[in-house]
Design an enzyme around this catalytic site. Structure first.
Site, mmCIF file in Angstrom:
data_model
loop_
_atom_site.group_PDB
_atom_site.id
_atom_site.type_symbol
_atom_site.label_atom_id
_atom_site.label_comp_id
_atom_site.label_asym_id
_atom_site.label_seq_id
_atom_site.Cartn_x
_atom_site.Cartn_y
_atom_site.Cartn_z
ATOM 1 N N GLU A 193 0.790 -1.232 0.000
ATOM 2 C CA GLU A 193 0.000 0.000 0.000
ATOM 3 C C GLU A 193 0.827 1.290 0.000
ATOM 4 O O GLU A 193 0.742 2.097 0.915
ATOM 5 C CB GLU A 193 -0.960 -0.009 1.200
ATOM 6 N N GLU B 94 -5.873 -10.965 -1.552
ATOM 7 C CA GLU B 94 -6.698 -10.755 -0.344
ATOM 8 C C GLU B 94 -8.174 -10.665 -0.695
ATOM 9 O O GLU B 94 -8.914 -9.887 -0.084
ATOM 10 C CB GLU B 94 -6.271 -9.453 0.379
HETATM 11 C C1 XIL Z 1 -5.989 -6.364 8.118
HETATM 12 C C2 XIL Z 1 -6.484 -7.514 8.945
HETATM 13 O O1 XIL Z 1 -7.449 -8.231 8.222
HETATM 14 C C3 XIL Z 1 -7.030 -7.006 10.230
HETATM 15 O O2 XIL Z 1 -7.403 -8.089 11.064
HETATM 16 C C4 XIL Z 1 -6.012 -6.152 10.925
HETATM 17 O O3 XIL Z 1 -6.563 -5.571 12.050
HETATM 18 C C5 XIL Z 1 -5.518 -5.052 10.020
HETATM 19 O O4 XIL Z 1 -5.043 -5.604 8.816
HETATM 20 N N1 XIL Z 1 -4.724 -4.801 3.485
HETATM 21 C C6 XIL Z 1 -3.755 -5.661 3.922
HETATM 22 C C7 XIL Z 1 -4.017 -6.512 5.100
HETATM 23 O O5 XIL Z 1 -2.713 -5.802 3.278
HETATM 24 O O6 XIL Z 1 -2.867 -6.755 5.848
HETATM 25 C C8 XIL Z 1 -5.108 -5.936 5.972
HETATM 26 O O7 XIL Z 1 -5.395 -6.871 6.966
HETATM 27 C C9 XIL Z 1 -6.312 -5.607 5.142
HETATM 28 C C10 XIL Z 1 -5.992 -4.581 4.099
#
Ligand code: XIL
Length: 463
Positions: free
Chosen positions: A182, A297
């Site tokens: 990100e 994801e």
């Molecule tokens: C999120 C998790 O799902 C949560 O449980 C945590 O609190 C924060 O992170 N992008 C990503 C992930 O790359 O690591 C994130 O995961 C969601 C968005």
């Protein structure tokens, strides 16, 4: 075709989810009517893990260390997924909460469980660039702040990357690391963050992205190194600018020798998502750069991020079906593009997800399979009804967005690819699922590309 597929390849009827889902002990599967709903049948028929093997390098799910040990959860994870990504546990705040003090127990636990289950592992995420994702606490700990000088910050970054990636170098199960997470803002520029202190890369100095990837390659020369982000999947529609920014970021750095091997498309979307042909076109253009595209994801919620099902009129049968179609369409896009090798859902069950009120995953709160499981299974087996239904509702046609030859969809086109490939040694496995066979062949031969498939039946006859 629309809606729920009615038949398997062999002509038998597909059962309706609600009347035929069963739990066999701790394992939850769908079975065909008449086969007794035995455990053996469940495994044979419905384990997505078995269905995905061969179709993808990884069919994964995000998992958490604190759920490991729960046998129903573990069974679901190991029956259906060939790979895991730690949802948390390997992030900066987890492994280096205090300066110079590294704690790997949570990250290790997920990797060890994956190894024990014969699964692969995606490291996630070495570093996080934006602090505004709602996940800032995991992004970086408070000690990593603006009081560090540029030189200290650079050293800290390099040490962190080398320590984390280096720790797992050589572990067979580790197929990739998300090295930078990100970094882009919605316009496609590198967003403002504390890492800006390392400069913009002008004048030959490495910026934080260059530095992180070089350090990761040094620490683990064999690991696939990925840039991972959200809203970069489709090169059309509202994510076009950010997706272009991502493409440019990767292309420009690779031209300078920065080792970025893959782009991770997070795909936190919802049931209205209608940009899948843009995702596929983007996978293709990344492939042309020599970069792999990974769906890292995906979750398909009933409502946009930040809203709940209740906000959009509740969880309905139509939504469950739309959800299944989005999963199937993204998976189909991935299966059709040789550059896309990996497909990971951001969790396993609606009981355990960061989008708890939005029912985004493949299994419901009771760990029962949702329609999306059926849709994924069918898509892996090349029954494209779900995909056709998605395109019928969301997009005009299943066409190459680059204006190239269209693949009309359906089994017919995948069979055709197999036939085109018939001159290639080993091209005789037409039986189980034409798409699986086609994918194998696509991987093995540059000579067979989707672009060479004529889009009309009459042109095909001339072959
Ligand atoms: C999120 C998790 O799902 C949560 O449980 C945590 O609190 C924060 O992170 N992008 C990503 C992930 O790359 O690591 C994130 O995961 C969601 C968005």
């Amino acid at each position: 075709a629309s809606g729920h597929p009615t038949k398997y390849h062999d002509g038998t009827m597909v059962p309706k989810y609600s009347s035929t889902s069963t739990s066999t002990g701790t394992r939850t599967m769908l079975c065909r009517p008449g086969d007794g709903h035995t455990r053996a049948c469940s495994h044979f028929q419905m384990g997505l893990r078995a269905a995905a093997a061969g179709a993808l390098d990884q069919f994964g799910a995000a998992s958490n260390y604190w759920h490991l040990g729960d046998s129903s959860y573990e069974s679901l994870l190991s029956d259906h997924f060939t790979a895991v990504t730690p949802e948390i546990g390997c992030k900066w705040s987890d492994v280096q909460a205090a300066p110079g003090v590294f704690t790997f127990s949570e990250c290790d636990r997920v990797l060890e469980a994956a190894e024990a289950a014969g699964q692969q592992f995606r490291g996630h995420t070495v570093m996080w660039a934006s602090g505004d994702s709602g996940s800032a606490a995991h992004a970086w700990p408070a000690w990593l702040n603006d009081t560090l000088s540029a030189a200290e910050l650079r050293d800290t970054l390099k040490t962190h990357v080398q320590t984390v990636v280096g720790r797992y170098a050589g572990r067979q199960a580790v197929y990739a690391w998300d090295v930078v997470n990100e970094a882009l803002d919605e316009s496609g520029s590198i967003g403002d963050s504390l890492w800006a202190k390392l400069g913009t890369g002008e004048g030959g100095e490495r910026d934080f992205i260059d530095e992180a990837f070089h350090a990761a390659r040094l620490a683990s020369p064999e690991t696939t190194l990925a840039y991972n982000d959200y809203n970069i999947a489709s090169m059309t529609g509202w994510s076009a600018a950010k997706s272009q920014g991502c493409y440019d970021l990767v292309a420009e750095r690779r031209a300078r020798g920065v080792p970025i091997d893959a782009v991770g498309m997070q795909l936190h979307v919802d049931t209205e998502y209608n940009l899948v042909s843009g995702v596929q076109a983007n996978m293709r253009r990344l492939g042309a750069l020599g970069v792999e595209a990974h769906v890292t994801e995906i979750d398909v919620a009933c409502a946009p991020l930040g809203q709940s099902c209740a906000d959009v009129g509740g969880w309905t049968a139509a939504r469950e079906e739309a959800q299944a179609q989005v999963y199937a369409a993204v998976l189909a896009a991935c299966l059709d593009e040789p550059a896309c090798t990996s497909f990971t859902t951001w969790g396993v069950t609606d009981a355990i997800t960061w989008r708890r009120d939005e029912r985004p995953l493949l299994f419901d709160e009771k760990l029962e399979p949702k329609l999306a499981v059926q849709a994924i299974r069918d898509t892996l087996a090349a029954n494209r009804s779900w995909v056709d239904a998605y395109y019928a509702r969301a997009e005009p046609a299943f066409k190459g967005a680059d204006g190239g030859a269209a693949l009309e969809g359906g089994e017919d086109s995948t069979l055709l690819i197999v036939l085109l490939a018939a001159g290639i040694p080993g091209a005789t496995l037409l039986c189980v699922g034409a798409a699986l066979a086609a994918r194998h062949l696509l991987r093995r031969s540059e000579k067979v590309r989707l672009a060479k498939v004529p889009s009309t039946p009459s042109a095909r006859e001339g072959l």
